[in-house]
Design a protein around this motif. Structure first.
Motif, short mmCIF file in Angstrom:
data_model
loop_
_atom_site.label_atom_id
_atom_site.label_comp_id
_atom_site.label_asym_id
_atom_site.label_seq_id
_atom_site.Cartn_x
_atom_site.Cartn_y
_atom_site.Cartn_z
N THR A 40 34.77 5.15 69.35
CA THR A 40 35.45 6.07 68.45
C THR A 40 34.54 6.33 67.26
N ASP A 41 34.75 7.47 66.62
CA ASP A 41 33.91 7.82 65.48
C ASP A 41 33.98 6.76 64.39
N GLU A 42 35.21 6.29 64.09
CA GLU A 42 35.38 5.36 62.99
C GLU A 42 34.64 4.04 63.25
N ASN A 66 22.03 4.88 71.66
CA ASN A 66 22.99 4.82 72.76
C ASN A 66 24.20 5.71 72.49
N TYR A 67 24.59 5.78 71.23
CA TYR A 67 25.71 6.66 70.87
C TYR A 67 25.32 8.13 71.06
N SER A 68 24.11 8.50 70.65
CA SER A 68 23.68 9.90 70.74
C SER A 68 23.50 10.36 72.18
N LEU A 69 23.23 9.43 73.08
CA LEU A 69 23.15 9.81 74.49
C LEU A 69 24.45 10.42 74.99
N LEU A 70 25.55 10.09 74.33
CA LEU A 70 26.86 10.60 74.74
C LEU A 70 27.09 12.04 74.29
N SER A 71 26.21 12.56 73.44
CA SER A 71 26.33 13.96 73.02
C SER A 71 25.21 14.81 73.62
N GLY A 72 24.33 14.21 74.38
CA GLY A 72 23.22 14.95 74.97
C GLY A 72 23.53 15.42 76.38
N VAL A 73 22.91 16.51 76.77
CA VAL A 73 23.05 17.01 78.14
C VAL A 73 21.69 17.46 78.66
N SER A 74 21.49 17.30 79.96
CA SER A 74 20.37 17.94 80.64
C SER A 74 20.80 19.35 81.03
N GLY A 109 20.17 19.88 75.78
CA GLY A 109 21.18 20.46 74.91
C GLY A 109 21.92 19.38 74.16
N VAL A 110 22.68 19.81 73.14
CA VAL A 110 23.47 18.90 72.31
C VAL A 110 24.89 19.43 72.20
N ILE A 111 25.86 18.58 72.52
CA ILE A 111 27.27 18.95 72.34
C ILE A 111 27.57 18.96 70.84
N VAL A 112 28.07 20.09 70.32
CA VAL A 112 28.37 20.17 68.88
C VAL A 112 29.86 20.39 68.62
N GLU A 113 30.62 20.68 69.65
CA GLU A 113 32.08 20.76 69.50
C GLU A 113 32.71 20.36 70.83
N VAL A 226 30.91 12.61 73.22
CA VAL A 226 31.21 12.94 71.82
C VAL A 226 30.41 14.17 71.41
N ALA A 227 30.84 14.79 70.34
CA ALA A 227 30.08 15.87 69.72
C ALA A 227 29.18 15.27 68.64
N ALA A 228 27.94 15.71 68.58
CA ALA A 228 27.00 15.21 67.58
C ALA A 228 27.44 15.64 66.19
N LYS A 229 27.10 14.84 65.21
CA LYS A 229 27.40 15.16 63.81
C LYS A 229 26.11 15.55 63.10
#
Length: 465
Positions: A40-42, A66-74, A109-113, A226-229
Motif C-alpha cells: 500500500t502507498d502508506e 522493487n516497488y517501482s517495478l510494479l509501475s513499470g511496463v515493457s 513505459g510507466v503507469i501514471v494513473e 501501482v501508479a508511479a508518483k
C-alpha cells in the motif's frame, strides 16, 4: 530503418545520440531485509521514510526499486511497411512491385494513473516508441504492454521472423546500391499476459506519448500494480542516487543504478526514420550514468524515495563514450501528460494528423542574463545547482524590459492556484506554463527597479508537434 536488434527491433537514435526505443509476487507481501510489507502507498512511504532516516541507502534502493517495478511496463509495438520488392534470378534482380512486411519494436513505459473503479489507466512512454514516420500507420495501432514478471520472450510472448516470399523465392529490397533480404517480424502471445493499449495523445516535440489501457486488465494480471508518483521540482540534485526501470534489449523489465550527473541540459535529437531529414528537436534532459540501452526508452528514472524524476529517452554512443544517458525531467513531464490527457476528445480519432499539444507562451521575451552556482550553507557549503537571473528583454503584456522574474503562478478559471514555481532557471517559466488552461491566468512576481510586484502576464497559445 532506424531500429533493429536481432529479430526484436529496438528503438535507437541517429548520430551520437541513441533513442533508448520471472514470477509475480504471489501473496501481495514483499519481504525486504526480513521485514514484510503489504504493497500500500502508506506502508511503502512509511518504510522508505524509516530507511531514509536510518541512512541505509542500500536498503532504501532495494526497497524503492522493487516497488517501482510494479509501475513499470515493457512495451512492444508493431508497424507495417511497404517497399518495392525484387526477386533474385541467378545473379540479377527483377522488380516485382510493392511488398508489405511487418516489424516489432520494444520500449518501456510507466503507469501514471490506475483507477480500478473507472477501469481507466494511463501509461507514459516516449513518442518515438509508438511512432515510425516511414510506416503505413505512422503511430502504431498494435501496442502491447507486459508487466514485470510477465514480459519474458519465449515464455510470455514470442517473436517470429520469416522471409517475405514470392513464388517460393525470397524477396529483396533495395538499400543504396545493395539488396537486402526482406524479413517480416510478428508478435504472438497469450492474452493472459498481454495488455492491449491505445495511443490517445503524443507530442513529438516533447517525445512523450500517452497510452490508455484497462485498469482492471492490469490489476487482474497483478493486483499489486501501482501508479508511479512524481517527484517535486526541487527533488533533483547533482549526485543524487537514482535508478532506472526499463526493458533494455527487449529482455524484460530490469533495474540499473547510478547518480544524477547534470540536472538540466539540452540535446538535439531526431526521431524520424530518415536520419538525414534534418528534422531535429532540442530536448531538455537530466543526465545520468545509470546504464541505459536500446529498449529503455519510455521507462522511469527514480530517486531513492521511489519518486519519478524523469522518463528515459536517449543515450550518447561512441567508442570513447560510456554511460551518458538522458531522461526527460519529471517536473516537465507531469505537467505535459495532464495537458495531453486534457486534450484527448475520446474515440478512435488519433492519427498522423492529430498529435501535438497546444500550450501557452508569455507575450514578453525573457532570457537568463547571468548564471552562478548556488551555495547551500546547510549542506556544508557545497555547490547544489546553477541559478540564473531571468530578465525580460522585450516588453509584452504588463511585463517590462528589465523586469527580473522571481516567481510564476498559474491560476485556474475558478481562482485556485494550481501551479507555482520560484524561478531560478529560464526553463522554469517555460515548464510552468504547461499548466495553463483556458480561462486561467498567469501571475508573475518580478523585481522592477528594486521593488517586488505582482503583474498579470498575457500569453499567446501555439500548437506544437
Amino acid at each position: 530503418m532506424k531500429k533493429i536488434l536481432l529479430s526484436l527491433c529496438v528503438l535507437i537514435l541517429s548520430s551520437t545520440i541513441v533513442l533508448s526505443g520471472c514470477s509475480l509476487f504471489g501473496t501481495g507481501d514483499v519481504t525486504v531485509n526480513n521485514n514484510t510489507f503489504n504493497l500500500t502507498d502508506e506502508q511503502w512511504n512509511e518504510y522508505l521514510d524509516k530507511i531514509s532516516v536510518s541512512g541505509d541507502s542500500a536498503e532504501q534502493l532495494k526497497a524503492a526499486a522493487n516497488y517501482s517495478l510494479l509501475s513499470g511496463v515493457s512495451v512492444i509495438t508493431s508497424f507495417t511497411y511497404k517497399t518495392t520488392g525484387y526477386r533474385k534470378v541467378g545473379d540479377n534482380y527483377g522488380a516485382i512491385g510493392e511488398r508489405t512486411y511487418s516489424a516489432a519494436y520494444c520500449g518501456s513505459g510507466v503507469i501514471v494513473e490506475l483507477d480500478g473503479e473507472s477501469d481507466t489507466a494511463y501509461v507514459l512512454t516516449n513518442a518515438h516508441v509508438i511512432y515510425s514516420d516511414s510506416s503505413n500507420e505512422v503511430f502504431s495501432n498494435d501496442v502491447r504492454l507486459y508487466l514485470y514478471g510477465q514480459d519474458a520472450e519465449h515464455v510470455n510472448y514470442s517473436l517470429s521472423s520469416k522471409y517475405v516470399t514470392y513464388n517460393y523465392t525470397y524477396v529483396y529490397y533495395a538499400q543504396g546500391n545493395e539488396y537486402k533480404e526482406m524479413i517480416s517480424t510478428t508478435v504472438t502471445d497469450d492474452e493472459k499476459y498481454r495488455i492491449d493499449a491505445s495511443v490517445v495523445a503524443a507530442s513529438l516535440r516533447y517525445d512523450i506519448a500517452l497510452l490508455k489501457v484497462s485498469a482492471n486488465d492490469i490489476l487482474e494480471k497483478n493486483p499489486y500494480a501501482v501508479a508511479a508518483k512524481f517527484a517535486d521540482e526541487e527533488d533533483v540534485t547533482v549526485g543524487d542516487r537514482v535508478y532506472t526501470v526499463g526493458n533494455p534489449g527487449g529482455d524484460g523489465m530490469s533495474v540499473t543504478a547510478g547518480i544524477v550527473n547534470k540536472t538540466s541540459e539540452t540535446v538535439s535529437l531526431s526521431i524520424s526514420d530518415d536520419e538525414n531529414t534534418g528534422n531535429y528537436n532540442d530536448y531538455r534532459v537530466i543526465r545520468t550514468d545509470a546504464s541505459i540501452n536500446a529498449g529503455n526508452s519510455g521507462g522511469g528514472l527514480f530517486n531513492l524515495n521511489g519518486k519519478l524524476i524523469g522518463v528515459i529517452n536517449a543515450k550518447k554512443k561512441g567508442g570513447e563514450i560510456d554511460n551518458m544517458g538522458y531522461a526527460l525531467p519529471a517536473c516537465n513531464v507531469k505537467r505535459l501528460w495532464l495537458l495531453l490527457k486534457d486534450g484527448y476528445l475520446g474515440g478512435n480519432t488519433f492519427g498522423k494528423n492529430n498529435f501535438g499539444v497546444t500550450r501557452a507562451y508569455l507575450s514578453a521575451v525573457y532570457e537568463a542574463v547571468w548564471t552562478c552556482p548556488e551555495i547551500d550553507i546547510t549542506a556544508g557549503g557545497i555547490v547544489s545547482d546553477v541559478v540564473e537571473t531571468v530578465a525580460v528583454t522585450k516588453s509584452g503584456g504588463n511585463l517590462q524590459s528589465g523586469d527580473v522574474i522571481k516567481n510564476v503562478s498559474i491560476i485556474s478559471f475558478s481562482g485556485e492556484t494550481i501551479d507555482s514555481i520560484s524561478v531560478k532557471r529560464a526553463y522554469h517559466v517555460d515548464d510552468v506554463l504547461l499548466s495553463l488552461r483556458s480561462g486561467g491566468k498567469v501571475i508573475v512576481t518580478v523585481d522592477r527597479n528594486g521593488t517586488e510586484i505582482e503583474v498579470e502576464a498575457s500569453c499567446t497559445t501555439k500548437k506544437v508537434a
